[in-house]
Design an enzyme around this catalytic site. Structure first.
Site, PDB file in Angstrom:
ATOM      1  N   ASP A   1      -6.452   1.075   1.111  1.00  0.00           N
ATOM      2  CA  ASP A   1      -6.537   1.406   2.529  1.00  0.00           C
ATOM      3  C   ASP A   1      -7.896   0.967   3.063  1.00  0.00           C
ATOM      4  O   ASP A   1      -8.675   0.310   2.363  1.00  0.00           O
ATOM      5  CB  ASP A   1      -6.270   2.891   2.762  1.00  0.00           C
TER       6      ASP A   1
ATOM      7  N   LYS B   1       0.835  -1.202   0.000  1.00  0.00           N
ATOM      8  CA  LYS B   1       0.000   0.000   0.000  1.00  0.00           C
ATOM      9  C   LYS B   1       0.868   1.251   0.000  1.00  0.00           C
ATOM     10  O   LYS B   1       0.688   2.152  -0.823  1.00  0.00           O
ATOM     11  CB  LYS B   1      -0.925   0.018   1.214  1.00  0.00           C
TER      12      LYS B   1
END
Length: 293
Positions: free
Chosen positions: A179, A161
């Site tokens: 997220d 991420k």
């Protein structure tokens, strides 16, 4: 004999969510749900239409971490774990003023760094991560942030991420940022049933061309923070209500839903102290510095 009751007409969601006419109670609306066995082609079309709608609503969508170079973005993204981007943006000015380069941060006194990072929570672990990645940047990459996924994920505290945030926003290389907001929304929209971030990334990425990945991430996250909240989504104020299988999980009354809107749509500042000009031009306001509100 009992008089037959005529069947009730099913209500449908409006083409665009709008406020109720003044003086009349808002009608309860129910969004049409995709068929249980939505074809792959239909899913792709619906997903891409949602993306186009979000592009109209958030033409200024952007990463909500303040940064001036890849190193600052990398550190800020690591610090954003388990806290808000706003809190990170209020904290990093002092950090980067004292330690502007990887060399500076790698040679810092850990206790001094911890004290600066204390407002972000988990400050000891985060200090270890940002100092560790700074040392590795100095020792293995000449003090520069690498622009390859396989190199970034080797850095302490950096996962896929974080790597995609840096690649997409510092180097212009497409990536999907999975997220908590992104995960919640794509499952509500039935783009995927996966729960593992890597599998979500793969499933959603397959619905869109790579050129859309970075901006898609920003739009979805903006929508999750502003309208499609975790506990009380503002369904009645949502511009993509007719396309959402989860319509009705939140407040459907338009006037009540408007009160749930956050950030600039609620007259409040965004998360960045120094947001892009396009955001300011659209009526957004900078966030206050640490201690100012």
């Amino acid at each position: 004999m009992r008089k037959a009751v005529p069947p009730r007409k099913a209500a449908v969601a409006p083409g665009k969510a709008t406020a109720a006419v003044e003086g009349t109670p808002p009608a309860r609306t129910v969004a049409p749900k995709p068929p249980r066995k939505e074809s792959r082609t239909a899913l792709v079309r619906r997903a891409r239409r949602i993306n186009r709608e979000l592009a109209e609503v958030y033409p200024y969508a952007h990463p909500e971490l303040d940064f001036e170079n890849p190193f600052q973005l990398l550190v800020a993204t690591v610090l954003s774990a388990q806290t808000t981007d706003l809190r990170v943006n209020q904290t990093t000015p002092a950090l980067f003023a004292k330690y502007p380069t990887p060399e500076d941060l790698a040679a810092a006194d850990p206790e001094e760094v911890e004290e600066i990072l204390r407002p972000t929570g988990f400050f000891r672990a985060k200090t270890k991560s940002v100092m560790g990645l700074s040392r590795m940047l100095v020792e293995e990459f000449g003090g520069e942030v690498p622009n390859r996924l396989e190199d970034l994920v080797r850095l302490p505290g950096v996962g896929r991420k974080t790597a995609f945030v840096v690649l997409g926003n510092a180097f212009g290389r497409p990536g999907i940022t999975v997220d908590t907001h992104f995960q919640r929304l794509v499952r509500r929209w039935k783009w995927t049933e996966e729960t593992d971030p890597d599998k979500i990334e793969a499933a959603v990425g397959a619905l869109f061309p790579k050129s859309e990945w970075t901006m898609l991430s920003h739009r979805v996250i903006f929508h999750g923070r502003r309208i499609c909240h975790a506990r009380k989504p503002a369904c009645g104020a949502c511009p993509i209500a007719p396309l959402c299988p989860a319509y009705g999980e939140g407040e459907t009354d338009p006037e009540k839903a408007k009160k749930l809107l956050k950030y600039e749509k609620g007259g409040l500042p965004g998360q960045r102290l120094k947001p892009p000009q396009s955001y300011l031009d659209a009526g957004g306001r900078p966030a206050p510095p640490l201690g100012a509100g």
